[in-house]
Design a protein around this motif. Structure first.
Motif, PDB file in Angstrom:
ATOM      1  N   LYS A 118       0.649  -1.176  -0.018  1.00  0.00           N
ATOM      2  CA  LYS A 118      -0.158   0.192  -0.177  1.00  0.00           C
ATOM      3  C   LYS A 118       0.873   1.133  -0.294  1.00  0.00           C
ATOM      4  O   LYS A 118       0.273   2.395  -0.588  1.00  0.00           O
ATOM      5  CB  LYS A 118      -0.962  -0.083   1.282  1.00  0.00           C
ATOM      6  CG  LYS A 118      -1.899  -1.252   0.761  1.00  0.00           C
ATOM      7  CD  LYS A 118      -2.486  -1.689   2.234  1.00  0.00           C
ATOM      8  CE  LYS A 118      -4.090  -2.011   2.352  1.00  0.00           C
ATOM      9  NZ  LYS A 118      -3.527  -3.410   2.354  1.00  0.00           N
ATOM     10  N   VAL A 119       2.321   1.658   0.733  1.00  0.00           N
ATOM     11  CA  VAL A 119       3.258   2.203   0.835  1.00  0.00           C
ATOM     12  C   VAL A 119       3.287   1.812  -0.332  1.00  0.00           C
ATOM     13  O   VAL A 119       3.553   3.647  -0.971  1.00  0.00           O
ATOM     14  CB  VAL A 119       3.854   2.364   1.924  1.00  0.00           C
ATOM     15  CG1 VAL A 119       5.226   3.590   1.858  1.00  0.00           C
ATOM     16  CG2 VAL A 119       3.037   1.754   3.196  1.00  0.00           C
ATOM     17  N   MET A 120       3.387   2.033  -1.101  1.00  0.00           N
ATOM     18  CA  MET A 120       4.356   1.876  -3.212  1.00  0.00           C
ATOM     19  C   MET A 120       3.052   2.463  -3.592  1.00  0.00           C
ATOM     20  O   MET A 120       3.581   3.365  -4.463  1.00  0.00           O
ATOM     21  CB  MET A 120       4.897   0.417  -3.238  1.00  0.00           C
ATOM     22  CG  MET A 120       6.500   0.138  -2.460  1.00  0.00           C
ATOM     23  SD  MET A 120       7.224  -1.435  -4.325  1.00  0.00           S
ATOM     24  CE  MET A 120       8.063  -0.462  -5.247  1.00  0.00           C
ATOM     25  N   ASP A 121       1.969   1.453  -3.669  1.00  0.00           N
ATOM     26  CA  ASP A 121       0.828   2.613  -4.339  1.00  0.00           C
ATOM     27  C   ASP A 121       0.727   3.558  -4.354  1.00  0.00           C
ATOM     28  O   ASP A 121       0.940   4.158  -5.526  1.00  0.00           O
ATOM     29  CB  ASP A 121      -0.432   1.548  -3.512  1.00  0.00           C
ATOM     30  CG  ASP A 121      -0.190  -0.216  -4.854  1.00  0.00           C
ATOM     31  OD1 ASP A 121       0.784  -0.321  -5.245  1.00  0.00           O
ATOM     32  OD2 ASP A 121      -1.425  -0.466  -3.784  1.00  0.00           O
ATOM     33  N   LYS A 122       1.331   4.066  -3.013  1.00  0.00           N
ATOM     34  CA  LYS A 122       0.943   5.761  -3.120  1.00  0.00           C
ATOM     35  C   LYS A 122       1.875   6.693  -3.342  1.00  0.00           C
ATOM     36  O   LYS A 122       2.202   7.977  -3.168  1.00  0.00           O
ATOM     37  CB  LYS A 122       0.646   6.011  -1.553  1.00  0.00           C
ATOM     38  CG  LYS A 122      -0.294   5.457  -0.354  1.00  0.00           C
ATOM     39  CD  LYS A 122      -1.333   5.225   0.414  1.00  0.00           C
ATOM     40  CE  LYS A 122      -2.617   4.879   0.805  1.00  0.00           C
ATOM     41  NZ  LYS A 122      -2.606   5.415   2.635  1.00  0.00           N
ATOM     42  N   GLU A 123       2.913   5.886  -3.528  1.00  0.00           N
ATOM     43  CA  GLU A 123       4.468   7.168  -3.248  1.00  0.00           C
ATOM     44  C   GLU A 123       4.921   7.033  -4.764  1.00  0.00           C
ATOM     45  O   GLU A 123       5.589   7.022  -5.002  1.00  0.00           O
ATOM     46  CB  GLU A 123       5.183   6.602  -1.998  1.00  0.00           C
ATOM     47  CG  GLU A 123       4.772   6.724  -0.750  1.00  0.00           C
ATOM     48  CD  GLU A 123       5.582   6.581   0.527  1.00  0.00           C
ATOM     49  OE1 GLU A 123       6.967   6.526   0.484  1.00  0.00           O
ATOM     50  OE2 GLU A 123       5.211   7.065   1.264  1.00  0.00           O
ATOM     51  N   THR A 124       5.223   5.476  -4.604  1.00  0.00           N
ATOM     52  CA  THR A 124       6.329   5.286  -5.981  1.00  0.00           C
ATOM     53  C   THR A 124       5.312   4.633  -7.630  1.00  0.00           C
ATOM     54  O   THR A 124       5.567   5.341  -8.419  1.00  0.00           O
ATOM     55  CB  THR A 124       7.125   3.693  -5.524  1.00  0.00           C
ATOM     56  OG1 THR A 124       7.701   3.896  -4.205  1.00  0.00           O
ATOM     57  CG2 THR A 124       8.161   3.767  -7.147  1.00  0.00           C
ATOM     58  N   MET A 125       4.193   4.146  -6.923  1.00  0.00           N
ATOM     59  CA  MET A 125       3.155   3.689  -8.168  1.00  0.00           C
ATOM     60  C   MET A 125       2.855   4.999  -9.006  1.00  0.00           C
ATOM     61  O   MET A 125       1.853   5.392  -9.589  1.00  0.00           O
ATOM     62  CB  MET A 125       2.365   2.482  -7.950  1.00  0.00           C
ATOM     63  CG  MET A 125       3.248   1.344  -7.442  1.00  0.00           C
ATOM     64  SD  MET A 125       4.976   0.942  -7.756  1.00  0.00           S
ATOM     65  CE  MET A 125       4.041  -0.356  -9.710  1.00  0.00           C
ATOM     66  N   VAL A 126       3.025   6.549  -8.056  1.00  0.00           N
ATOM     67  CA  VAL A 126       2.308   7.020  -9.026  1.00  0.00           C
ATOM     68  C   VAL A 126       2.873   8.369  -9.268  1.00  0.00           C
ATOM     69  O   VAL A 126       2.816   9.364  -9.365  1.00  0.00           O
ATOM     70  CB  VAL A 126       1.108   7.933  -7.698  1.00  0.00           C
ATOM     71  CG1 VAL A 126       0.214   6.939  -7.881  1.00  0.00           C
ATOM     72  CG2 VAL A 126       1.639   7.700  -6.540  1.00  0.00           C
TER      73      VAL A 126
END
Length: 328
Positions: free
Chosen positions: A55-63
């Motif tokens: 979820k952290v990656m979705d919010k920070e990296t994948m955007v």
């Protein structure tokens, strides 16, 4: 004025759309067909519903705009729940047990690169570029093209929804392998890679590690080596078995990739002396590590110092810890 507003709205919409990952969440067969037709690599973003770092990656990296642009341009991105549907089949096939896991497949559908764990945008960009670099690819011809394989029931029970998994006893795994003619088949490697199967099959693995590496890739074999190491280390400190612990360090020297050996041996040493409550030798070992490497791992040094403060009465050891913490 209305026309200008319409144009601005369209421009804004297109700009916003460009910042989204173009996930192609179809069946695995459709994904592979598209990859082959467009001659593009597949990036599988493997997650679970309970994975916090996913979820952290979705919010920070994948955007992140640079990440999104690079992925959309170079890959067919796929987001897969590794506990359901084709994601579950893929996690069983490749023994995926940590999340997030990013799997990269060639246009022909061959798994050539894997990145496990949370990455910030810059770190993830490095992994993305590595996945397109042929020199960074691994070969694992032992894996078939199919994700519909027939596994023993105990293997399937160990995957699926978190909290509902069931793991076999070592004796059950050993009995299964005893009945197999081909210990190098894809299914039997999956069983060996996932579970402990006693000393007999640990020996089979190490005696044939070159063949398993050739068939299933270095990363897969490294995972099995680490599983054995952690299991043996646990046995060593539970039984305060110095000989077993030295055996762990010997396995590291022989089978762990060279760039990981020093760190693994240092971590295992700290763990062994901490768990056996040998505080004097723990302080001596950490002091030697600091003399050699400096104060790189401040969290570990802090943790060891606190353990010594709470548990150790040896003044020489406490003096060492006080000296470390003055700098940390």
């Amino acid at each position: 004025m209305k026309n200008i507003l319409v144009i601005l709205f369209i421009a804004f919409f297109l700009s916003a759309s460009a910042q989204e990952m173009n996930y192609y969440n179809k069946s695995w067969a459709e994904i592979k067909a598209r990859a082959k037709a467009e001659h593009k690599y597949i990036m599988v973003d493997g997650y679970t519903e309970w994975c916090g770092w996913c979820k952290v990656m979705d919010k920070e990296t994948m955007v992140d705009p640079k990440t999104v642009e690079f992925v959309n341009r170079n890959f067919i991105p796929v987001k897969m729940d590794m506990e359901r549907g084709d994601g579950l089949k893929i996690s069983r096939k490749y023994n995926i047990t940590s999340y997030p896991t990013f799997m990269f497949f060639s246009p022909d559908g061959e798994n050539v690169y894997v990145a496990i764990g949370y990455r910030k945008p810059d770190g993830f960009m490095e992994e993305l570029k590595n996945s397109l670099d042929n020199s960074k690819h691994f070969s694992a011809p032992g894996f078939s093209a199919s994700i519909d394989l027939e596994y023993p029931q105990f293997y399937m029970d160990a995957f699926g929804l978190n909290g509902k998994r069931k793991f076999p006893k070592t004796e059950e795994v050993t009995a299964y392998l005893d009945g197999q003619k081909d210990l190098f088949s894809e299914v039997n490697w999956a069983v060996m890679a996932r579970f402990q199967a006693g000393e007999k099959y640990k020996k089979v693995f190490f005696d044939n590690i070159a063949k398993y590496t050739k068939l299933y890739g270095q990363a897969s074999v490294n995972g099995k080596v680490k599983m054995i190491l952690y299991s043996d280390l646990q046995d060593a400190y539970k039984n305060k078995d110095e000989s077993k612990f030295n055996g762990v360090l010997a396995i590291v020297d022989k089978y762990v990739p060279q760039e990981e050996r020093v760190e693994d041996k240092e971590d295992f040493t700290i763990t062994y002396y901490t768990e056996t409550k040998d505080w004097v030798r723990l302080a001596k070992a950490v002091d030697e590590q600091i003399a050699k490497n400096g104060y790189k791992n401040t969290e570990s040094i802090n943790s060891v110092s606190w353990n010594l403060y709470e548990n150790c009465d040896d003044q020489s050891s406490l003096k060492k810890a006080t000296g470390w913490m003055a700098k940390v």
